[in-house]
Design an enzyme around this catalytic site. Structure first.
Site, PDB file in Angstrom:
ATOM      1  N   GLY A 176      10.567 -25.324  17.321  1.00  0.00           N
ATOM      2  CA  GLY A 176      11.957 -25.212  16.911  1.00  0.00           C
ATOM      3  C   GLY A 176      12.607 -23.979  17.496  1.00  0.00           C
ATOM      4  N   ARG A 268      15.591 -26.639   7.409  1.00  0.00           N
ATOM      5  CA  ARG A 268      15.327 -26.643   5.966  1.00  0.00           C
ATOM      6  C   ARG A 268      15.914 -27.897   5.330  1.00  0.00           C
ATOM      7  NH1 ARG A 268      13.171 -22.035   4.204  1.00  0.00           N
ATOM      8  NH2 ARG A 268      13.713 -22.536   2.040  1.00  0.00           N
ATOM      9  N   HIS A 440      36.103   4.899  19.951  1.00  0.00           N
ATOM     10  CA  HIS A 440      35.333   5.027  21.188  1.00  0.00           C
ATOM     11  C   HIS A 440      34.310   6.153  21.023  1.00  0.00           C
ATOM     12  CE1 HIS A 440      34.464   5.100  25.483  1.00  0.00           C
ATOM     13  NE2 HIS A 440      34.586   6.429  25.432  1.00  0.00           N
TER      14      HIS A 440
END
Length: 463
Positions: A176, A268, A440
């Site tokens: 998966g 699930r 910044h």
């Protein structure tokens, strides 16, 4: 406990259930909360919290291993899984203690035991029958497997078992390539294991924008995480020291991958079987409870929230649905939860985050001429250069209209998706976001730079 009657009776104390309980109590309603295990459910005990603790430990391991590139002399002597698990369990236990204290302080009655819906407005726990003017189904989900694939908890594991491992496996096949599979693959690779992901769909994290998938795949290759997409699981056999996993490509070619462990991470399933939902006339589909946009089932006064409702199986979706239902019951007429506005994050290294529509879906909905995109590379972002992370911010907007999708790849970009959700939720135009001042140097600037570019006035990006 004696039989009792509540304004709101909730079956399941996971993310959706306890959020509903807390908000309902805050609004002055009496609340009964039935839970067979521990308050906090999957997310707190075997999901979000412990897996992210492992991922942080993995980040620390990578930082030690790669310290020299920052001019720091450090070595990684190894992974002490006992220590990692102590750290992980400590985080979970502290949060659990805080949550149980919060629930108690709100006057919520917690009924311990396995509850079953035995009437439209009643739940039976053992010999006790509890009723409520409104019932909320929030029974959560379990780690699924595939037909014929037996999980033994020793060599073939689910994520529940993986969280309890007392060692770092030499090698793992991860079945998966979605969120759970990619997160565990990332952890184990950082801890030193050889990892191979097997995914039946054409790309990893296939629910994300295609550009995000490609970026994650490039990063995983660079990290030495192998993956086979468009490849299906056929069978698994035990070997002397592990497992032999047989897989098959779309062309029908079979091959075998040997490893110490197989992790089954195929999603699930809803915990609804045997809980009496269908017997009470509640509409179901493949085990999921069907609801309208206001989380109402087709039985008057019965709601359902969280993983048992078709859609994204995310803790924060459950939280929001639980809050919504409590406010709906209290008569506040809240706005339904917009499923597309729910942020999504895969906490691998690098992280993948998004909100809204991907480019393909937007194009299908609005037409090829009705969509514009821009991608701002993190190579132009100062903080990302400091962190030595690569990735991007990709924006999808309606032509001359609002931003309808934001997609991010890079270390720590999950922390940026909050602002992305605000932009999407408020139907912001690039021209609205471009004037906003971003500190910044921060990665947060990358969102501002992307909107500047889409507004036609790029700063640290090529036009």
């Amino acid at each position: 406990m004696a039989d009792a009657d509540y304004d709101v009776l909730i079956l399941g104390a996971g993310s959706g259930g306890y959020a509903c309980a807390l908000r309902a109590a805050q609004l002055g309603l009496t609340v009964g909360l039935v839970e067979k295990a521990k308050v906090g459910g999957t997310c707190l005990h075997v999901g979000c919290i412990p897996t992210k603790a492992l991922l942080h430990a993995a980040e620390v391991a990578d930082s030690a291993r790669e310290a020299e590139q920052f001019g720091v002399r450090a070595t990684l002597d190894g992974i002490d899984m006992a220590g990692v698990n102590t750290y992980k369990d400590g985080v979970v236990n502290r949060l659990f203690k805080g949550l149980t204290g919060l629930v108690k302080s709100r006057g919520i009655t917690v009924v311990e035991g396995e509850g079953r819906l035995t009437g439209p407005k009643q739940v039976t726990v053992g010999d006790t029958t509890i009723t409520g003017r409104h019932v909320v189904l929030a029974s959560g989900s379990y780690a699924r497997s595939l037909p014929g694939l037996e999980v033994d908890g020793e060599r073939v594991l689910t994520s529940d078992h993986a969280l309890q491992l007392d060692r770092v496996p030499r090698s793992v096949v991860v079945l998966g390539g979605g969120v759970i599979g990619c997160e565990f693959a990332s952890v184990w690779r950082s801890f030193g294991a050889d990892v191979t992901i097997v995914e039946a769909l054409p790309r990893l994290v296939a629910a994300e924008d295609e550009a995000s998938s490609k970026a994650l795949e490039r990063a995983f290759r660079k990290r030495g995480i192998a993956f086979r997409t468009g490849t299906r699981f056929s069978s698994v056999a035990r070997t002397d020291d592990g497992v032999a996993v047989t897989v098959e490509t779309e062309a029908g070619e079979q091959s075998t991958i040997e490893a110490e462990l197989l992790l089954v991470a195929v999603g699930r399933g809803p915990v609804t079987d045997g809980l009496g939902y269908d017997e009470q006339g509640i509409a179901m589909e493949r085990g999921f409870v069907l609801t309208d946009e206001r989380c109402r089932t087709d039985v008057e006064g019965v709601y359902a929230v969280g993983d048992i409702v078709p859609g994204l199986q995310l803790a924060h979706r459950g939280f929001q649905q639980g809050i919504f239902v409590a406010e709906d019951i209290a008569g506040l007429d809240p706005r339904p939860v917009d499923e597309t506005a729910i942020p999504r994050v895969t906490y691998s290294s690098p992280e993948v985050a998004s909100v809204g529509l991907d480019e393909r879906t937007a194009t299908e909905r609005f037409g090829a001429d009705g969509v514009e995109t821009v991608t701002y590379d993190l190579g132009g972002n100062g903080k990302s250069q400091i962190l030595k992370t690569q990735g991007f911010v990709k924006l999808v907007r309606r032509t001359d209209g609002p931003v309808v999708g934001i997609h991010l790849v890079g270390e720590r970009v999950g922390e940026l998706v909050g602002e992305a959700q605000l932009i999407y939720g408020w139907e912001g135009y690039p021209e609205d976001v471009a004037p906003l001042v971003h500190a910044h140097p921060t990665q947060n600037e990358a969102l501002g730079e992307a909107h500047l570019a889409l507004a036609g006035k790029p700063l640290h990006a090529h036009s």
